[in-house]
Design an enzyme around this catalytic site. Structure first.
Site, PDB file in Angstrom:
ATOM      1  N   CYS A   1       0.840  -1.183   0.000  1.00 10.04           N
ATOM      2  CA  CYS A   1       0.000   0.000   0.000  1.00 10.04           C
ATOM      3  C   CYS A   1       0.885   1.247   0.000  1.00 10.04           C
ATOM      4  O   CYS A   1       1.864   1.325   0.742  1.00 10.04           O
ATOM      5  CB  CYS A   1      -0.954   0.107   1.176  1.00 10.04           C
ATOM      6  SG  CYS A   1      -2.193  -1.184   1.201  1.00 10.04           S
TER       7      CYS A   1
ATOM      8  N   ARG B   1       4.354  -0.667  -4.482  1.00 16.00           N
ATOM      9  CA  ARG B   1       3.928  -1.118  -3.161  1.00 16.00           C
ATOM     10  C   ARG B   1       2.596  -1.849  -3.195  1.00 16.00           C
ATOM     11  O   ARG B   1       2.155  -2.407  -2.195  1.00 16.00           O
ATOM     12  CB  ARG B   1       3.828   0.079  -2.220  1.00 16.00           C
ATOM     13  CG  ARG B   1       5.120   0.819  -2.039  1.00 16.00           C
ATOM     14  CD  ARG B   1       4.921   2.009  -1.146  1.00 16.00           C
ATOM     15  NE  ARG B   1       4.700   1.610   0.231  1.00 16.00           N
ATOM     16  CZ  ARG B   1       5.654   1.498   1.148  1.00 16.00           C
ATOM     17  NH1 ARG B   1       6.890   1.774   0.828  1.00 16.00           N
ATOM     18  NH2 ARG B   1       5.373   1.127   2.377  1.00 16.00           N
TER      19      ARG B   1
ATOM     20  N   TRP C   1      -2.645  -2.820  -1.771  1.00 17.61           N
ATOM     21  CA  TRP C   1      -2.335  -4.248  -1.865  1.00 17.61           C
ATOM     22  C   TRP C   1      -3.269  -4.897  -0.859  1.00 17.61           C
ATOM     23  O   TRP C   1      -3.143  -4.692   0.346  1.00 17.61           O
ATOM     24  CB  TRP C   1      -0.878  -4.494  -1.506  1.00 17.61           C
ATOM     25  CG  TRP C   1      -0.423  -5.901  -1.724  1.00 17.61           C
ATOM     26  CD1 TRP C   1       0.066  -6.432  -2.888  1.00 17.61           C
ATOM     27  CD2 TRP C   1      -0.401  -6.964  -0.767  1.00 17.61           C
ATOM     28  NE1 TRP C   1       0.379  -7.758  -2.697  1.00 17.61           N
ATOM     29  CE2 TRP C   1       0.103  -8.112  -1.414  1.00 17.61           C
ATOM     30  CE3 TRP C   1      -0.769  -7.081   0.574  1.00 17.61           C
ATOM     31  CZ2 TRP C   1       0.255  -9.342  -0.777  1.00 17.61           C
ATOM     32  CZ3 TRP C   1      -0.620  -8.309   1.207  1.00 17.61           C
ATOM     33  CH2 TRP C   1      -0.103  -9.416   0.540  1.00 17.61           C
TER      34      TRP C   1
ATOM     35  N   ASN D   1      -1.940   2.477   5.445  1.00 21.98           N
ATOM     36  CA  ASN D   1      -1.059   1.356   5.116  1.00 21.98           C
ATOM     37  C   ASN D   1      -0.802   0.619   6.425  1.00 21.98           C
ATOM     38  O   ASN D   1      -0.362   1.231   7.396  1.00 21.98           O
ATOM     39  CB  ASN D   1       0.256   1.895   4.529  1.00 21.98           C
ATOM     40  CG  ASN D   1       1.301   0.811   4.347  1.00 21.98           C
ATOM     41  OD1 ASN D   1       0.955  -0.350   4.146  1.00 21.98           O
ATOM     42  ND2 ASN D   1       2.565   1.193   4.413  1.00 21.98           N
ATOM     43  N   GLY D   2      -1.120  -0.683   6.462  1.00 25.55           N
ATOM     44  CA  GLY D   2      -0.927  -1.444   7.693  1.00 25.55           C
ATOM     45  C   GLY D   2      -2.146  -2.293   7.969  1.00 25.55           C
ATOM     46  O   GLY D   2      -2.956  -2.537   7.071  1.00 25.55           O
TER      47      GLY D   2
ATOM     48  N   GLU E   1      17.743 -18.327  -5.272  1.00 31.32           N
ATOM     49  CA  GLU E   1      17.401 -16.994  -5.767  1.00 31.32           C
ATOM     50  C   GLU E   1      16.978 -17.059  -7.243  1.00 31.32           C
ATOM     51  O   GLU E   1      16.022 -16.397  -7.651  1.00 31.32           O
ATOM     52  CB  GLU E   1      18.602 -16.050  -5.564  1.00 31.32           C
ATOM     53  CG  GLU E   1      18.450 -14.646  -6.092  1.00 31.32           C
ATOM     54  CD  GLU E   1      17.312 -13.850  -5.461  1.00 31.32           C
ATOM     55  OE1 GLU E   1      16.696 -14.299  -4.485  1.00 31.32           O
ATOM     56  OE2 GLU E   1      17.005 -12.756  -5.988  1.00 31.32           O
TER      57      GLU E   1
ATOM     58  N   GLU F   1       8.539 -15.576  -9.306  1.00 27.83           N
ATOM     59  CA  GLU F   1       7.948 -14.257  -9.046  1.00 27.83           C
ATOM     60  C   GLU F   1       7.419 -13.594 -10.305  1.00 27.83           C
ATOM     61  O   GLU F   1       6.329 -13.039 -10.301  1.00 27.83           O
ATOM     62  CB  GLU F   1       9.026 -13.316  -8.473  1.00 27.83           C
ATOM     63  CG  GLU F   1       9.265 -13.413  -7.005  1.00 27.83           C
ATOM     64  CD  GLU F   1      10.369 -12.446  -6.564  1.00 27.83           C
ATOM     65  OE1 GLU F   1      11.480 -12.485  -7.126  1.00 27.83           O
ATOM     66  OE2 GLU F   1      10.115 -11.650  -5.654  1.00 27.83           O
TER      67      GLU F   1
ATOM     68  N   HIS G   1      17.671 -37.131  -3.367  1.00 27.66           N
ATOM     69  CA  HIS G   1      16.795 -37.562  -2.277  1.00 27.66           C
ATOM     70  C   HIS G   1      15.333 -37.237  -2.575  1.00 27.66           C
ATOM     71  O   HIS G   1      14.577 -36.880  -1.677  1.00 27.66           O
ATOM     72  CB  HIS G   1      17.248 -36.919  -0.965  1.00 27.66           C
ATOM     73  CG  HIS G   1      18.656 -37.281  -0.615  1.00 27.66           C
ATOM     74  ND1 HIS G   1      19.023 -38.536  -0.210  1.00 27.66           N
ATOM     75  CD2 HIS G   1      19.810 -36.560  -0.687  1.00 27.66           C
ATOM     76  CE1 HIS G   1      20.334 -38.579  -0.006  1.00 27.66           C
ATOM     77  NE2 HIS G   1      20.836 -37.377  -0.299  1.00 27.66           N
TER      78      HIS G   1
ATOM     79  N   LYS H   1       6.289  -4.926  -3.435  1.00 29.53           N
ATOM     80  CA  LYS H   1       7.721  -4.749  -3.180  1.00 29.53           C
ATOM     81  C   LYS H   1       8.043  -4.800  -1.686  1.00 29.53           C
ATOM     82  O   LYS H   1       9.036  -5.376  -1.278  1.00 29.53           O
ATOM     83  CB  LYS H   1       8.146  -3.402  -3.750  1.00 29.53           C
ATOM     84  CG  LYS H   1       9.598  -3.066  -3.539  1.00 29.53           C
ATOM     85  CD  LYS H   1      10.418  -3.585  -4.666  1.00 29.53           C
ATOM     86  CE  LYS H   1      11.888  -3.488  -4.428  1.00 29.53           C
ATOM     87  NZ  LYS H   1      12.559  -4.714  -4.855  1.00 29.53           N
TER      88      LYS H   1
HETATM   89  C1  G6P Z   1       9.040  -8.901  -0.903  1.00 28.08           C
HETATM   90  C2  G6P Z   1       9.707  -8.583  -2.226  1.00 28.08           C
HETATM   91  C3  G6P Z   1      11.022  -9.363  -2.352  1.00 28.08           C
HETATM   92  C4  G6P Z   1      11.924  -9.055  -1.154  1.00 28.08           C
HETATM   93  C5  G6P Z   1      11.212  -9.348   0.175  1.00 28.08           C
HETATM   94  C6  G6P Z   1      12.005  -8.833   1.357  1.00 28.08           C
HETATM   95  O1  G6P Z   1       8.597 -10.219  -0.903  1.00 28.08           O
HETATM   96  O2  G6P Z   1       8.853  -8.917  -3.300  1.00 28.08           O
HETATM   97  O3  G6P Z   1      11.682  -8.981  -3.541  1.00 28.08           O
HETATM   98  O4  G6P Z   1      13.076  -9.831  -1.240  1.00 28.08           O
HETATM   99  O5  G6P Z   1       9.940  -8.678   0.191  1.00 28.08           O
HETATM  100  O6  G6P Z   1      12.080  -7.432   1.267  1.00 28.08           O
HETATM  101  P1  G6P Z   1      13.137  -6.536   2.001  1.00 28.08           P
HETATM  102  O7  G6P Z   1      12.775  -5.127   1.625  1.00 28.08           O
HETATM  103  O8  G6P Z   1      12.985  -6.793   3.463  1.00 28.08           O
HETATM  104  O9  G6P Z   1      14.473  -6.929   1.508  1.00 28.08           O
END
Ligand code: G6P
Length: 611
Positions: free
Chosen positions: A2, A27, A74, A100-101, A484, A491, A507, A606
């Site tokens: 948000c 966001r 969001w 937001n929250g 990663e 994603e 395994h 994000k």
């Molecule tokens: C969300 C984002 C990821 C990120 C994660 C942690 O899931 O989509 O890309 O790695 O949050 O975010 P931070 O800001 O704590 O690194």
């Protein structure tokens, strides 16, 4: 999670708010809405999906106001819909709020308010705040007091901005858990979830603390605690420029950020080597804490998502170099499982945004348990950065693509520097430190050389874009890179992908291998190389398609894998900085070919500021 922007001043707020909220769209992008006050009447307009639809709607209305708030959502409580979109208004249509929250006790508050006769229009937790403020405003006729009284009844996290057509010259903002920045222009003020929407207008900001409220007019602002105690705030200067938050000719922010890595990695190192002795690292944020940092005998790293993967690499590196035991925890697990943490523990919190709710809560818990907390954050002034005892900034510049790329490589770089720094404090310095520093300095050019071969990755993406499953395998320092790589693909291209340590494949997951299963192997010439070759043979023997990431000059790898992408040689510890680049590009290219929305992948945001 948000985004919020508010404006008060002499200009028409509407275009400022719409442009501003577009910059916060990473966001959340389920729905958007705007409210303002025109001729002492509140207006409020909303749309579902991206901000562009709100912009379209608003552009036809010819709105003019000097005060307003806007939001991009969001969804947490209630599906994305017009009713659930913010701003939320009170029964009389005078008060509008963006939030937001999460208001945790909203059910209880809603029941009370409904029994008082308040009528709700949405399923959201936020709407209770609009009615609660209305309730207190009806009693005292004082907007600021009403917001304060309402917030005293709230349990949960909030960053809010509120306006009231009965006091049309006031914008009120408050924070508890979710970030709010107040920006100071010339005869105008802004509030926002982060600095992205305001840096084109001003660089002067104050960051609200938890339980703090700002009451803003176009002539000035005051800050107080929720308990009405005045606070004094330091005005800080934002170092980001507007061009840092533009796409700069790239199709997507993610691609731009992948290509920024030669510079962002360099920026993570810039000025951090001692002029007298280049093998020594100096970290300004840790100055004065040398004694504390030298003494720990246990380290716990907490993080989420990509930052957690960086933490895993940190674990391997710190244990190998410093021989200090390290545990890497998902912040969401750490905070709820009564972890063993005490005054002898150093907790390293890694977060690009510095706002991830679980990591922030983990930091608070660690501090309650008397641990020392070192924050590794990108966003200056973010909640985790401020909550930590001390820390290291990444200086990667704003990361806007939802899938993290440059922050990952900067986080790893920062962890290398931290390891070297502590090694020096503990006199664990060997010739290897200097080799590591030399190799680290060569990394930006090596990354640039990989990026020049983007077309090779594009060809691979073309071949495998229709696959519905991928495996990513790596060993040692490149096991987290496998995780990663798989996360990036999931994603943004919505392809099922799993990352794992290569030897674990035997395994269970080996049962999945068929000719339709591409397997991405990080098979560089490091300590685990021979073992990795063995794993490649196991996959090939079962008909799996092998895409190998190999070391330049390793021609024999071509005989074992279906495809090889070569990266330059570096020392083992630093290989993740290179091996992850082709994996980022592969995910990006496949996502584009599958016509996925790379910068705004479905269901993601994000910055996850809810649990
Ligand atoms: C969300 C984002 C990821 C990120 C994660 C942690 O899931 O989509 O890309 O790695 O949050 O975010 P931070 O800001 O704590 O690194």
């Amino acid at each position: 999670m948000c985004g919020i922007v508010g404006y008060i001043g002499n200009r028409n707020a509407v275009p400022i708010l719409i442009e501003g909220i577009k910059r916060l769209e990473y966001r959340g992008y389920d729905s958007a809405g705007i409210a303002g006050i025109s001729n002492n009447n509140l207006f409020c307009h909303k749309s579902v999906s991206k901000v562009v639809f709100l912009e379209e709607k608003v552009s036809k209305l010819d709105l003019d106001t000097n005060i307003g708030i806007v939001h991009t959502r969001w969804a947490t409580h209630g599906e994305p819909s017009i009713d659930n979109a913010h701003p939320h208004v009170d029964c009389k249509g005078d008060i509008a709020i963006v939030h937001n929250g999460i208001i945790e006790n909203y059910d209880l508050l809603k029941t009370h308010l409904e029994s008082d006769g308040h009528v709700f229009a949405s399923e959201t937790d936020t709407e209770v705040l609009a009615h609660l403020i209305e309730k207190f405003f009806d009693i005292d006729g004082d907007f600021e007091l009403a917001v304060r009284n309402a917030l005293k009844h709230v349990v949960g996290a909030y960053g809010i901005a509120v306006i009231n057509s009965k006091e049309p010259d006031k914008l009120i903002a408050a924070k508890n858990g979710s970030p709010i920045v107040v920006a100071i222009g010339k005869d105008e003020y802004f509030v926002a979830s982060d600095v992205a929407p305001i840096i084109e207008h001003t660089k002067d900001v104050v960051y609200l603390d938890d339980n703090e409220m700002a009451t803003i007019t176009k002539d000035g602002y005051t800050t107080k605690t929720i308990d009405n105690v005045p606070t004094s705030k330091k005005v800080e200067e934002v170092m980001w420029d507007i061009d840092m938050i533009e796409r700069d000719g790239y199709d997507h922010f993610m691609l731009k950020e992948i290509h920024e890595q030669p510079v962002s990695i360099l920026n993570a190192m810039r000025g951090r080597f001692d002029h007298g002795n280049e093998c020594l690292v100096k970290l300004g944020g840790l100055e004065g804490h040398e004694d504390v940092l030298a003494k720990f005998n246990r380290i716990v790293i907490i993080a989420c998502g990509t930052s957690w993967h960086a933490g895993l690499i940190g674990e391997y590196m710190i244990e190998a170099f410093l021989r200090t035991p390290v545990e890497v925890e998902y912040a969401s697990e750490f905070r709820y499982r009564n972890p063993v943490v005490d005054s002898e523990t150093l907790v390293i919190a890694i977060s690009q945004s510095g706002e991830t709710a679980d990591t922030l809560a983990g930091v608070k818990l660690a501090k309650e348990m008397h641990a020392t907390v070192l924050g590794v954050c990108n966003v200056v002034g973010s909640s985790i950065a401020r909550e930590s005892d001390f820390g290291i900034y990444l200086h990667a510049g704003p990361e806007i693509g939802v899938a993290s790329t440059k922050a990952f490589t900067s986080q790893i770089t920062a962890l290398y520097l931290l390891t070297l720094y502590i090694a020096n404090l503990r006199n664990v310095t060997t010739l290897f430190n200097c080799n590591l520093v030399e190799a680290l300095k060569a990394i930006p050019d090596q990354v640039a050389s990989i990026l020049k071969k983007e077309n090779e990755i594009e060809a691979l993406a073309e071949l495998y874009k229709s696959s519905e499953n991928f495996l990513y395998l790596g060993r040692g320092y490149n096991y987290p890179v496998a995780l990663e790589g798989a996360l990036k693909l999931k994603e943004i291209s919505y392809i099922h992908a799993e990352g794992m340590p290569a030897a674990e494949m035997k395994h269970g997951p080996i049962a999945l291998i068929t000719k339709d299963m591409p397997v991405v192997f990080i098979a560089i010439q490091d300590a685990a190389y021979q073992k990795a070759l063995g794993n490649i043979r196991e996959v090939a023997a079962r008909g799996g398609k092998v895409i190998a990431i190999g070391t330049e000059g390793d021609d024999s790898l071509k005989e074992k894998a279906d495809h090889v992408f070569y990266i330059p040689k570096t020392i083992d510890m630093l290989t993740p900085l290179l091996s992850v680049i082709p994996l980022q590009l592969l995910a990006y290219k496949i996502a584009v070919m599958r016509e996925c929305d790379v910068d705004m992948p479905r269901n993601l945001a994000k910055s996850v500021t809810v649990e």
